[in-house]
Design a protein around this motif. Structure first.
Motif, short mmCIF file in Angstrom:
data_model
loop_
_atom_site.label_atom_id
_atom_site.label_comp_id
_atom_site.label_asym_id
_atom_site.label_seq_id
_atom_site.Cartn_x
_atom_site.Cartn_y
_atom_site.Cartn_z
N MET A 1 0.84 -1.20 0.00
CA MET A 1 0.00 0.00 0.00
C MET A 1 0.87 1.25 0.00
O MET A 1 0.53 2.25 -0.62
CB MET A 1 -0.89 -0.04 1.24
CG MET A 1 -2.06 0.88 1.17
SD MET A 1 -3.21 0.35 -0.10
CE MET A 1 -4.52 1.42 0.21
N LYS A 2 1.98 1.16 0.72
CA LYS A 2 2.90 2.30 0.79
C LYS A 2 3.43 2.64 -0.61
O LYS A 2 3.55 3.80 -0.97
CB LYS A 2 4.06 1.94 1.73
CG LYS A 2 5.02 3.07 1.97
CD LYS A 2 6.09 2.63 2.93
CE LYS A 2 7.10 3.74 3.13
NZ LYS A 2 8.20 3.33 4.00
N THR A 3 3.69 1.63 -1.41
CA THR A 3 4.19 1.84 -2.77
C THR A 3 3.15 2.55 -3.63
O THR A 3 3.48 3.42 -4.43
CB THR A 3 4.55 0.47 -3.41
OG1 THR A 3 5.44 -0.22 -2.54
CG2 THR A 3 5.20 0.66 -4.75
N VAL A 4 1.88 2.19 -3.46
CA VAL A 4 0.79 2.83 -4.22
C VAL A 4 0.73 4.32 -3.88
O VAL A 4 0.60 5.17 -4.77
CB VAL A 4 -0.57 2.14 -3.92
CG1 VAL A 4 -1.72 2.93 -4.56
CG2 VAL A 4 -0.56 0.71 -4.42
N TYR A 5 0.83 4.64 -2.59
CA TYR A 5 0.81 6.05 -2.17
C TYR A 5 2.01 6.82 -2.75
O TYR A 5 1.88 7.97 -3.16
CB TYR A 5 0.79 6.16 -0.64
CG TYR A 5 -0.54 5.83 -0.03
CD1 TYR A 5 -1.72 6.36 -0.54
CD2 TYR A 5 -0.61 4.97 1.08
CE1 TYR A 5 -2.94 6.04 0.04
CE2 TYR A 5 -1.83 4.65 1.65
CZ TYR A 5 -3.01 5.19 1.11
OH TYR A 5 -4.20 4.88 1.67
N GLN A 6 3.14 6.16 -2.75
CA GLN A 6 4.33 6.80 -3.31
C GLN A 6 4.17 7.07 -4.81
O GLN A 6 4.54 8.14 -5.31
CB GLN A 6 5.57 5.93 -3.07
CG GLN A 6 6.03 5.93 -1.62
CD GLN A 6 7.19 4.98 -1.38
OE1 GLN A 6 7.37 4.01 -2.12
NE2 GLN A 6 7.96 5.26 -0.33
N ILE A 7 3.59 6.13 -5.52
CA ILE A 7 3.35 6.31 -6.96
C ILE A 7 2.34 7.43 -7.19
O ILE A 7 2.53 8.29 -8.05
CB ILE A 7 2.86 4.98 -7.60
CG1 ILE A 7 3.99 3.95 -7.58
CG2 ILE A 7 2.36 5.21 -9.02
CD1 ILE A 7 3.57 2.55 -7.95
N LEU A 8 1.24 7.43 -6.38
CA LEU A 8 0.24 8.50 -6.51
C LEU A 8 0.84 9.86 -6.17
O LEU A 8 0.58 10.85 -6.86
CB LEU A 8 -0.96 8.22 -5.59
CG LEU A 8 -1.92 7.13 -6.06
CD1 LEU A 8 -2.96 6.84 -4.99
CD2 LEU A 8 -2.62 7.55 -7.35
N LEU A 9 1.63 9.91 -5.13
CA LEU A 9 2.28 11.17 -4.74
C LEU A 9 3.22 11.65 -5.83
O LEU A 9 3.24 12.83 -6.18
CB LEU A 9 3.04 10.98 -3.42
CG LEU A 9 3.70 12.22 -2.83
CD1 LEU A 9 2.67 13.30 -2.56
CD2 LEU A 9 4.46 11.89 -1.56
N PHE A 10 3.98 10.72 -6.41
CA PHE A 10 4.89 11.07 -7.51
C PHE A 10 4.10 11.62 -8.70
O PHE A 10 4.47 12.62 -9.32
CB PHE A 10 5.71 9.84 -7.93
CG PHE A 10 6.64 10.12 -9.06
CD1 PHE A 10 7.80 10.87 -8.87
CD2 PHE A 10 6.35 9.66 -10.34
CE1 PHE A 10 8.66 11.14 -9.91
CE2 PHE A 10 7.20 9.94 -11.40
CZ PHE A 10 8.36 10.67 -11.19
N ALA A 11 2.96 10.98 -9.03
CA ALA A 11 2.11 11.43 -10.14
C ALA A 11 1.57 12.83 -9.87
O ALA A 11 1.55 13.69 -10.77
CB ALA A 11 0.97 10.44 -10.37
N VAL A 12 1.13 13.08 -8.63
CA VAL A 12 0.62 14.41 -8.27
C VAL A 12 1.73 15.45 -8.40
O VAL A 12 1.52 16.55 -8.92
CB VAL A 12 0.03 14.40 -6.84
CG1 VAL A 12 -0.23 15.82 -6.35
CG2 VAL A 12 -1.25 13.58 -6.80
N ILE A 13 2.92 15.12 -7.96
CA ILE A 13 4.08 16.04 -8.05
C ILE A 13 4.38 16.36 -9.51
O ILE A 13 4.61 17.51 -9.88
CB ILE A 13 5.31 15.43 -7.33
CG1 ILE A 13 5.10 15.43 -5.83
CG2 ILE A 13 6.57 16.20 -7.70
CD1 ILE A 13 6.13 14.65 -5.03
N VAL A 14 4.35 15.32 -10.36
CA VAL A 14 4.62 15.53 -11.80
C VAL A 14 3.57 16.45 -12.41
O VAL A 14 3.90 17.39 -13.14
CB VAL A 14 4.67 14.17 -12.55
CG1 VAL A 14 4.66 14.39 -14.06
CG2 VAL A 14 5.91 13.39 -12.14
#
Length: 200
Positions: A1-14
């Protein structure tokens, strides 16, 4: 789940980075394009002024017709007085070898570089087939003397056509606040400007 949040956070940052970048770059791109169009339009207005001044020299008035102005540049000529020999040479003067003759020089060849597309004189650069407004008339001085004048201009809506509408509107609002014509203009039918452009 932590990985999913990191991917979502990265997408939001991009995505946020993209919008911030575009927010910064849009005005910069607009300014660059505006300057390019303004510079080319100013160059064309100077060419119109050159042609109008030559027309007045030969006809004692300006013209408000591009057809007339372009025909003049294409087909008319100036009378130029050419001196043959030197007035400093007293022997040549005494023998009558120094004289003046009138020759004709093409308006097009004397005013514009070789290969100049005269028919483009009427068109606003980067605006398709949009034409400058061209008018001629006269103003009366305080002492009652009538002075020949002309005016050629293009509104910002034409010069900046196709660019970000909000940025164009802001540019027009700024010019209106300064009580200037919202565009580029050379000469004037309402005031004595000595045929200057509103950018000068």
């Amino acid at each position: 789940m932590k990985t999913v949040y990191q991917i979502l956070l990265f997408a939001v940052i991009v995505v946020l980075s993209y919008f911030i970048y575009e927010g910064i770059m849009n005005p910069i791109r607009f300014e660059k394009e505006k300057n390019k169009r303004y510079n080319k339009t100013i160059e064309r207005l100077k060419e119109i002024r050159t042609a109008e001044l030559a027309y007045r020299l030969e006809n004692n008035k300006f013209t408000g017709s591009f057809d007339t102005l372009i025909h003049f540049v294409k087909f008319d000529s100036f009378n130029v007085v050419k001196q043959v020999g030197s007035m400093d040479d007293s022997i040549a003067v005494a023998k009558g070898l120094v004289y003046r003759e009138t020759i004709k020089i093409s308006v097009l060849d004397s005013l514009f570089k070789k290969g100049y597309a005269v028919d483009s004189l009427r068109h606003v650069p980067y605006a398709g087939n949009a034409e400058f407004e061209l008018k001629a008339g006269h103003l009366e001085t305080g002492s009652g003397i009538k002075v020949q004048v002309f005016e050629a201009k293009a509104h910002n809506d034409i010069i900046l056509k196709g660019l970000d509408r909000q940025l164009v509107v802001n540019e027009n609002d700024l010019r209106k606040k300064l009580e200037r014509y919202p565009g580029l203009q050379v000469g004037s039918l309402t005031e004595f400007t000595n045929h200057a452009g509103n950018w000068e």
